[in-house]
Write a protein that holds these residues in place. Structure first.
Motif, short mmCIF file in Angstrom:
data_model
loop_
_atom_site.label_atom_id
_atom_site.label_comp_id
_atom_site.label_asym_id
_atom_site.label_seq_id
_atom_site.Cartn_x
_atom_site.Cartn_y
_atom_site.Cartn_z
N ALA A 474 0.21 6.27 3.01
CA ALA A 474 -0.75 5.19 3.24
C ALA A 474 -2.18 5.70 3.14
CB ALA A 474 -0.51 4.57 4.61
N ALA A 475 -2.46 6.89 3.67
CA ALA A 475 -3.82 7.44 3.60
C ALA A 475 -4.22 7.72 2.17
CB ALA A 475 -3.90 8.71 4.44
N SER A 476 -3.28 8.21 1.36
CA SER A 476 -3.59 8.47 -0.05
C SER A 476 -3.85 7.18 -0.81
CB SER A 476 -2.42 9.23 -0.70
OG SER A 476 -2.66 9.43 -2.07
N ALA A 477 -3.05 6.12 -0.50
CA ALA A 477 -3.26 4.85 -1.20
C ALA A 477 -4.51 4.15 -0.70
CB ALA A 477 -2.04 3.96 -1.00
N ALA A 478 -4.91 4.37 0.55
CA ALA A 478 -6.10 3.71 1.08
C ALA A 478 -7.36 4.17 0.37
CB ALA A 478 -6.22 3.98 2.58
N LEU A 479 -7.34 5.35 -0.23
CA LEU A 479 -8.50 5.83 -0.99
C LEU A 479 -8.73 5.00 -2.24
CD1 LEU A 479 -7.89 9.70 -0.73
CD2 LEU A 479 -9.45 8.28 0.64
N ILE A 480 -7.68 4.29 -2.68
CA ILE A 480 -7.81 3.45 -3.87
C ILE A 480 -8.30 2.06 -3.48
CG2 ILE A 480 -6.59 2.49 -5.86
CD1 ILE A 480 -4.60 4.82 -5.59
N SER A 481 -7.53 1.39 -2.58
CA SER A 481 -7.93 0.07 -2.09
C SER A 481 -7.03 -0.32 -0.93
CB SER A 481 -7.83 -0.99 -3.21
OG SER A 481 -6.48 -1.19 -3.57
N PRO A 482 -7.49 -1.23 -0.07
CA PRO A 482 -6.62 -1.68 1.03
C PRO A 482 -5.34 -2.36 0.53
CG PRO A 482 -8.90 -2.26 1.46
CD PRO A 482 -8.85 -1.76 0.06
N ALA A 483 -5.43 -3.07 -0.59
CA ALA A 483 -4.23 -3.72 -1.14
C ALA A 483 -3.21 -2.67 -1.57
CB ALA A 483 -4.61 -4.61 -2.31
N GLU A 484 -3.67 -1.56 -2.14
CA GLU A 484 -2.76 -0.49 -2.55
C GLU A 484 -2.15 0.21 -1.34
OE1 GLU A 484 -1.71 0.33 -5.61
OE2 GLU A 484 -2.79 -1.45 -6.29
N GLU A 485 -2.90 0.25 -0.24
CA GLU A 485 -2.33 0.83 0.98
C GLU A 485 -1.13 0.00 1.47
OE1 GLU A 485 -3.62 1.93 5.59
OE2 GLU A 485 -5.04 0.96 4.22
N MET A 486 -1.33 -1.31 1.48
CA MET A 486 -0.23 -2.18 1.88
C MET A 486 0.93 -2.06 0.91
SD MET A 486 -0.31 -6.32 2.40
CE MET A 486 1.22 -7.21 2.65
N ARG A 487 0.66 -1.99 -0.35
CA ARG A 487 1.71 -1.85 -1.36
C ARG A 487 2.46 -0.53 -1.19
NH1 ARG A 487 1.12 -0.46 -7.20
NH2 ARG A 487 3.04 -1.12 -8.24
N ALA A 488 1.74 0.53 -0.81
CA ALA A 488 2.39 1.81 -0.58
C ALA A 488 3.39 1.73 0.58
CB ALA A 488 1.34 2.88 -0.30
N TRP A 489 3.00 1.04 1.65
CA TRP A 489 3.93 0.85 2.78
C TRP A 489 5.17 0.08 2.33
CZ3 TRP A 489 3.92 3.56 6.96
CH2 TRP A 489 2.73 4.01 7.56
N LEU A 490 4.97 -0.98 1.54
CA LEU A 490 6.10 -1.78 1.09
C LEU A 490 7.01 -0.99 0.14
CD1 LEU A 490 4.35 -5.24 0.51
CD2 LEU A 490 5.71 -4.49 2.47
N ILE A 491 6.43 -0.18 -0.72
CA ILE A 491 7.25 0.67 -1.61
C ILE A 491 8.06 1.66 -0.78
CG2 ILE A 491 7.12 2.53 -3.32
CD1 ILE A 491 4.85 1.02 -4.66
N LEU A 492 7.44 2.21 0.25
CA LEU A 492 8.16 3.12 1.14
C LEU A 492 9.33 2.41 1.82
CD1 LEU A 492 8.42 5.87 2.59
CD2 LEU A 492 6.75 5.02 4.27
N ALA A 493 9.10 1.17 2.26
CA ALA A 493 10.18 0.41 2.90
C ALA A 493 11.28 0.10 1.90
CB ALA A 493 9.61 -0.89 3.48
N TRP A 494 10.93 -0.28 0.70
CA TRP A 494 11.94 -0.65 -0.30
C TRP A 494 12.78 0.55 -0.73
CZ3 TRP A 494 14.82 -4.14 -2.43
CH2 TRP A 494 15.35 -3.96 -3.70
#
Length: 554
Positions: A474-494
């Motif tokens: 999540a921290a790595s994706a947050a450097l790109i955008s907040p939407a990518e941070e949320m997407r990273a969490w969802l990819i991890l869940a999936w």
């Protein structure tokens, strides 16, 4: 995060290694203490080795996750008590059109129920029923057990309450129930359909109509023979309907005529006959002058006596009939009143049972609506659980005893162990090595990230993988955008959830299905590791890969 001291790194790795071995192989010969005790042992070693201070060990336990897990388990217990899963089982067998139709139904029912009531609960309740259903329809159990395990894993990815790793992700990320569902529902829908198609292709010949008819005819012959054996009567059971011979019939008649009631009637008739004979003798010896008068007087006496006897007998018989009728009428009135009371009581009990079940379903629906509205998930689940306890209006101990407290204790130990392992610096060092190549803004980065999650979920289990990698991804994706941070969490869940279908050890739901099927009486089936792996590898890779393109952040 910098690496810790070498001694702390070694001791922390040893403690985490013991936890991992006992979590994946709970019955190892050298220490067969199980997963729950293994997690507590790992946590204790982290504190004893001073990898983590005692105060920080208590702080590592995530109470909101435990509260959410406890609340959902209590709600599932009351839903099972309200016959929710019994109705799901009836839905599976209702107008079934063969093995393929039953397989698709199992995939659908297990996916939906797992999304709402956790995959572990779904597998615990439905495994035995599905196994019996397959045996009764003369179908091979393996396709349906694999359908239950794999579809429950895929379906549980849709909601934060579907499985334990989603609970962790939802609490740590702060993603609402609504956004979680919207972001993963397309991937779950397509992944579930693809998994069902793979199951049908893989077991098409085994579930063919010709195969079903052959097995049914063979089993039908065996069942017919068994039924004849079971219903064969022995001479002892048939003795009460044997025909009576003449001697037995004569003795029965003699006993019948010797009964007290009949002996009294015959004695009375014989006395009348002897009295008439004495009168005839007296008439013959009398003189010719008084013959007519004596006969007239004797006839009058006999007539009067006969009339009195008949009158008395009629009175006695009428009194007997009236008494019998009145007693029968009283008995019939009592029986009617008892039947009316029983029917009234049964109708009241039925009405109360239906009302209670309706309340359970309404509370559950209210909990789901509250979660969709964005209320605190942990307190919402606990509130729903306590509302069901109050509505039950009974001692809650029998229901609360069905909660898996060993799972809650396992989570406590795991939180401490994983937090201690993070303090060694090893996970951070490994992530720093992989992070440049696993960025979420490129297809190659998503592929590498998914492979890392997939491998770690099968090696270290999915929940520890989420605890180890969640914050870093999540921290790595947050450097790109907040939407990518949320997407990273969802990819991890999936990916961490679908990765459970890869092998028998990849998910607790798989192990539950395997153990439940092995312990069912009369219908036991052993789902082997290789049998699951041959289906799990292609299904997991295809479903996880295609679902990645559908995971979206809103």
């Amino acid at each position: 995060m910098a690496m810790a001291a070498p001694v702390k790194v070694v001791l922390g790795s040893i403690a985490f290694g013991i936890f991992w071995v006992l979590a994946v192989f709970p019955a190892v010969p050298f220490l067969p203490i199980g997963r729950t005790a293994g997690s507590l042992l790992g946590a204790m070693l982290m504190v004893i080795f001073r990898v983590i201070p005692p105060e920080e060990a208590y702080d590592a336990i995530d109470l909101p996750i435990l509260g959410l897990l406890f609340g959902t388990m209590v709600v599932s217990v009351f839903l099972e008590k309200a016959d929710m899963f019994k109705y799901l089982g009836k839905l599976l067998s209702w107008k079934s059109r063969g093995g393929k139709d039953l397989l698709v139904r199992i995939c659908l029912v297990s996916a939906v129920s797992s999304a709402l009531f956790t995959n572990d609960t779904c597998c615990v309740v439905l495994t035995e029923f599905i196994l019996k259903l397959a045996r009764q329809n003369n179908l091979p159990p393996q396709p349906f057990l694999l359908a239950l395990a794999s579809s429950s894993n895929i379906g549980s990815a849709a909601t934060p309450i579907g499985n334990p790793q989603n609970l962790v992700i939802a609490v740590q990320s702060g993603i609402s129930f609504e956004k979680f569902l919207a972001g993963l529902f397309p991937a779950v829908l397509l992944g579930g359909l693809l998994n069902a198609a793979i199951l049908l292709c893989y077991f098409w010949k085994l579930l063919s109509v010709e195969k079903d008819e052959e097995v049914a005819s063979a089993v039908g012959e065996v069942v017919a023979e068994d039924d004849m054996t079971l219903h064969r009567f022995s001479p002892a059971t048939m003795s009460h309907v044997a025909s009576l011979n003449s001697q037995e019939f004569g003795s029965s008649l003699e006993a019948f005529f010797r009964s007290p009631s009949l002996s009294g009637e015959f004695a009375h008739i014989s006395s009348l006959r002897s009295r008439a004979n004495s009168i005839d003798i007296d008439v013959q010896n009398a003189s010719n002058v008084g013959i007519e008068s004596m006969r007239a007087s004797a006839a009058s006496r006999d007539a009067a006596e006969g009339a009195g006897i008949a009158h008395r007998e009629e009175g006695v018989s009428s009194r007997r009939v009236s008494r019998t009728y009145s007693s029968q009428r009283c008995v019939s009135r009592e029986e009617a009143s008892l039947q009316a009371a029983d029917s009234k009581e049964s109708s009241m009990e039925m009405w109360k049972s239906r009302m209670w079940k309706a309340c359970v379903y309404l509370v559950t629906i209210g909990m789901l609506i509250s979660l969709l509205m964005g209320l605190n998930m942990s307190w919402t689940a606990i509130t729903a659980a306590l509302a069901l306890v109050v509505l039950d209006f009974k001692d809650a101990c029998p229901c609360l005893e069905k909660v898996s407290y060993s799972l809650l204790i396992f989570f406590c130990g795991m939180f401490i162990t994983v937090d201690g392992f993070n303090k060694t610096g090893i996970p951070s060092a490994l992530w720093e090595f992989v992070e440049p190549y696993a960025r979420i803004d490129s297809a190659s980065g998503i592929t590498l990230l998914s492979l890392v999650i997939l491998v770690l979920s099968n090696v270290a289990s999915n929940v520890p993988t989420v605890l180890l990698l969640g914050g870093r991804i999540a921290a790595s994706a947050a450097l790109i955008s907040p939407a990518e941070e949320m997407r990273a969490w969802l990819i991890l869940a999936w990916v961490s959830t679908v990765a459970g279908n890869l092998s028998l050890l990849g998910s607790a739901a798989n192990l539950i299905v395997c153990e439940q099927a092995r312990r069912v009486q009369y219908f036991a089936y052993n789902l082997s590791f290789l049998g699951h792996l041959r289906f799990g590898v292609p299904s997991t890779l295809l479903v996880a890969g295609i679902g990645l393109f559908l995971v979206r952040s809103y």
